[in-house]
Design a protein around this motif. Sequence first.
Motif, PDB file in Angstrom:
ATOM      1  N   PRO A   1      48.503  -2.871  -6.062  1.00 19.74           N
ATOM      2  CA  PRO A   1      49.467  -1.894  -5.539  1.00 19.74           C
ATOM      3  C   PRO A   1      49.119  -1.502  -4.104  1.00 19.74           C
ATOM      4  O   PRO A   1      47.948  -1.498  -3.709  1.00 19.74           O
ATOM      5  CB  PRO A   1      49.286  -0.690  -6.473  1.00 19.74           C
ATOM      6  N   THR A   2      50.136  -1.178  -3.326  1.00 23.17           N
ATOM      7  CA  THR A   2      49.882  -0.644  -1.988  1.00 23.17           C
ATOM      8  C   THR A   2      49.443   0.820  -2.123  1.00 23.17           C
ATOM      9  O   THR A   2      49.679   1.473  -3.146  1.00 23.17           O
ATOM     10  CB  THR A   2      51.134  -0.713  -1.106  1.00 23.17           C
ATOM     11  N   PHE A   3      48.833   1.337  -1.071  1.00 19.60           N
ATOM     12  CA  PHE A   3      48.440   2.742  -1.090  1.00 19.60           C
ATOM     13  C   PHE A   3      49.677   3.638  -1.172  1.00 19.60           C
ATOM     14  O   PHE A   3      49.610   4.740  -1.711  1.00 19.60           O
ATOM     15  CB  PHE A   3      47.616   3.075   0.157  1.00 19.60           C
ATOM     16  N   ALA A   4      50.803   3.177  -0.641  1.00 22.77           N
ATOM     17  CA  ALA A   4      52.047   3.940  -0.754  1.00 22.77           C
ATOM     18  C   ALA A   4      52.474   4.051  -2.218  1.00 22.77           C
ATOM     19  O   ALA A   4      52.902   5.122  -2.682  1.00 22.77           O
ATOM     20  CB  ALA A   4      53.145   3.277   0.074  1.00 22.77           C
TER      21      ALA A   4
ATOM     22  N   PRO B   1      39.416   6.524  -3.460  1.00 24.57           N
ATOM     23  CA  PRO B   1      39.948   6.496  -2.091  1.00 24.57           C
ATOM     24  C   PRO B   1      38.889   6.742  -1.020  1.00 24.57           C
ATOM     25  O   PRO B   1      38.921   6.105   0.034  1.00 24.57           O
ATOM     26  CB  PRO B   1      41.013   7.596  -2.095  1.00 24.57           C
ATOM     27  N   GLN B   2      37.942   7.653  -1.277  1.00 26.07           N
ATOM     28  CA  GLN B   2      36.924   7.938  -0.257  1.00 26.07           C
ATOM     29  C   GLN B   2      36.105   6.689   0.058  1.00 26.07           C
ATOM     30  O   GLN B   2      35.840   6.370   1.218  1.00 26.07           O
ATOM     31  CB  GLN B   2      36.000   9.065  -0.748  1.00 26.07           C
ATOM     32  N   GLU B   3      35.734   5.959  -0.970  1.00 26.67           N
ATOM     33  CA  GLU B   3      34.944   4.735  -0.798  1.00 26.67           C
ATOM     34  C   GLU B   3      35.736   3.664  -0.051  1.00 26.67           C
ATOM     35  O   GLU B   3      35.227   3.023   0.880  1.00 26.67           O
ATOM     36  CB  GLU B   3      34.522   4.224  -2.177  1.00 26.67           C
ATOM     37  N   LEU B   4      36.998   3.487  -0.429  1.00 29.34           N
ATOM     38  CA  LEU B   4      37.823   2.445   0.181  1.00 29.34           C
ATOM     39  C   LEU B   4      38.191   2.792   1.621  1.00 29.34           C
ATOM     40  O   LEU B   4      38.174   1.924   2.500  1.00 29.34           O
ATOM     41  CB  LEU B   4      39.081   2.224  -0.656  1.00 29.34           C
TER      42      LEU B   4
ATOM     43  N   PHE C   1      44.931  11.598   0.652  1.00 32.82           N
ATOM     44  CA  PHE C   1      44.001  11.354  -0.455  1.00 32.82           C
ATOM     45  C   PHE C   1      42.873  12.390  -0.524  1.00 32.82           C
ATOM     46  O   PHE C   1      41.885  12.191  -1.232  1.00 32.82           O
ATOM     47  CB  PHE C   1      43.410   9.947  -0.337  1.00 32.82           C
ATOM     48  N   SER C   2      43.027  13.512   0.205  1.00 30.40           N
ATOM     49  CA  SER C   2      42.041  14.609   0.184  1.00 30.40           C
ATOM     50  C   SER C   2      40.631  14.119   0.489  1.00 30.40           C
ATOM     51  O   SER C   2      39.670  14.445  -0.219  1.00 30.40           O
ATOM     52  CB  SER C   2      42.072  15.320  -1.185  1.00 30.40           C
TER      53      SER C   2
END
Length: 502
Positions: free
Chosen positions: A154-157, A188-191, A339-340
């Motif tokens: 999936p895309t981030f969108a 998300p933080q890692e990516l 993504f906070s």
Amino acid sequence: DEASYVAQVLSREFGRGDASELFASFDSAPLASATIAQVHLARSRTGQKLAVKVLHKGVRELMERDLANMIWFAKLVQERLGLRFNVDQLSILREYREIVPAEFDFKSEVAYMERIGTRLRLSSSEAAGRVVTPTAVPELCGGKVITMTFLEGPTFAQILDEQERMRDFSGGGDPEPAERLNLESFRPQELLSCLLVAYGEQIFEEGVFHGDPHPGNLVWVRDQNEVGLIDFGECKELDDRTVGLLAKMTVALAAGGRETIADCLDATGVVVEGVANDFKATVATILFDCRMDLPEAHLSPFDENAPEEMRLVSVRTVPEDVFMVIRVVALLRGLMAAFSCDLSASRAWEPFARRALKRLGIPSPVPERGPTVGHHTAASPAPSSSSIRSIIRDMKLLARWMSQRGLPHDRLSLTPLAVHGVTNIRRLAELAMTKDPILDSALARFSREDQRRAKELAVEQEREGIWRDQARAKLQKLEGVQKTTKKKSFKSRLKRLFVSAS
């Protein structure tokens, strides 16, 4: 129709009758469509899944005409009429004039995709290596078609849409199981940290970077837990001089004081007016870093709720070579907000920037320092990562509290609260009880009725606790005064005794 147009393009580009002679299968309905082109799914003869990008009909002439009209209007307003915007619109539009033709040059797009992909694949950085790109199929690429490997995931969108949908359904019921994305292992933080490092590699090592990292151009390649970077139509190539200026700016942001940061901003050619040098460092941080712990990072100078100092900012000139980096940073900050996350581009890019300065023979604006120093400026000590997480957690709890009471709870409504330090119900109630005018600014995006209800409900919930704490503080202060009085009285008696004895 659209299908016949795509068939004609494939036939003209590759001299074949139709798609069946080129692919084992080809979906005539596009998987995705954007301003410039549309993407179709296909399978190679060996069974490999492919993405086929086909240029839209007549779109180039339309975009070039629209852009020429916008530039004409900006020149009329800025140069002939002498009117000024807070941002250098003309330089930005001129940079887009250079970019737009490149978006229609599919051969250059393939070359950039391969060049950036190779750089990331061969990077000595493990994090940069976790950002991957499609691989072109050269024999099926032409002036209006790019055929490349398909990045599965999936895309981030799409992930953001799914997260929003799950929040909508959290009040009751569930979305259809078949429609749900499994996001349990999505970090998300890692990516995004890997993505930042990859941009350091592109800008400072290769001198070429992908200029459009919006959520639709980022893919979560779930099986390998990697970030896929797609659509290389907007890439920017930098000369050594610009790389050097950006490297100095990055090192200053990562390790320098506010005066050094302001000086490096001036050196980039970005002209900022209407602010003192000290606040100019804040402007530089917003333009060239994506860290989210600055209140100003959540606002625009055009926002009526922004502090007066920020509303006075006028970015008079933005060099065209620098604009695309600023644009990328803005898109990265948008990802952080969505993504906070709170990550610093300058901290991630500093090692790359220092290597670039050494390679180019340019003195660093700040000497090497130990690894324990934070990524914020010396004049502004960095909050710990735990305190940043605490603020984000508090704002989420505040949003939930507002939502449960039928009050505004979207990010736009709550941003002024965060900017003014009202990150929890206790603080909201304290300000309401003292009728502090700062609360009116913090609740500026609430209607009058919602402002009244938010204050009343917060006070009703927190009043007794606040009174109890105030009483305890007064008691402790009184006890402190009594101890001080007793100590002074004892010293006085001792002094009198000493005098009489002598």
